[in-house]
Scaffold this motif. Structure first.
Motif, short mmCIF file in Angstrom:
data_model
loop_
_atom_site.label_atom_id
_atom_site.label_comp_id
_atom_site.label_asym_id
_atom_site.label_seq_id
_atom_site.Cartn_x
_atom_site.Cartn_y
_atom_site.Cartn_z
N GLU A 9 0.83 -1.21 0.00
CA GLU A 9 0.00 0.00 0.00
C GLU A 9 0.86 1.26 0.00
O GLU A 9 0.56 2.22 -0.71
CB GLU A 9 -0.95 0.02 1.21
CG GLU A 9 -2.04 -1.04 1.14
CD GLU A 9 -1.59 -2.42 1.59
OE1 GLU A 9 -0.50 -2.56 2.22
OE2 GLU A 9 -2.30 -3.39 1.31
N ASN A 12 2.37 1.58 -3.51
CA ASN A 12 1.37 2.01 -4.49
C ASN A 12 1.02 3.49 -4.31
O ASN A 12 0.84 4.21 -5.29
CB ASN A 12 0.10 1.16 -4.39
CG ASN A 12 0.30 -0.23 -4.93
OD1 ASN A 12 1.22 -0.49 -5.71
ND2 ASN A 12 -0.54 -1.15 -4.51
N ALA A 13 0.91 3.94 -3.06
CA ALA A 13 0.60 5.34 -2.80
C ALA A 13 1.73 6.25 -3.29
O ALA A 13 1.48 7.28 -3.93
CB ALA A 13 0.35 5.56 -1.31
N GLY A 50 -3.21 5.53 -5.49
CA GLY A 50 -2.54 4.41 -4.86
C GLY A 50 -3.29 3.10 -4.88
O GLY A 50 -2.99 2.21 -4.10
#
Length: 82
Positions: A9, A12-13, A50
């Motif tokens: 996470e 992705n962010a 994200g």
């Protein structure tokens, strides 16, 4: 020493933020980027927030933004370390 991206996470962010920064810097709208990637504009928004991006789409995004993938990933790491 740079901070580590410890979760998917977080990565992705950070990737989404960098892709958005590069897109905006290049003067490309989300709609234009969506057309280049052959996806819906909402999908581009999701990537930039994200939600995660498939490897092939990431490569095409780098090509559309005229940035090598390694450079974008380096910017992700630099951005995260700030």
């Amino acid at each position: 020493m740079k901070a580590k991206l410890t979760t998917t996470e977080q990565f992705n962010a950070a990737l989404g933020r960098v892709l958005r920064e590069i897109r905006v810097e290049a003067g490309i709208s989300q709609e234009q980027m969506a057309a280049k990637l052959k996806v819906h504009p909402n999908t581009v928004s999701n990537y930039e927030r994200g939600a995660g991006i498939q490897t092939a789409v990431f490569i095409f995004a780098c090509m559309a933004l005229k940035r090598p993938a390694y450079q974008v990933l380096s910017e992700v790491m630099d951005h995260h370390a700030q």
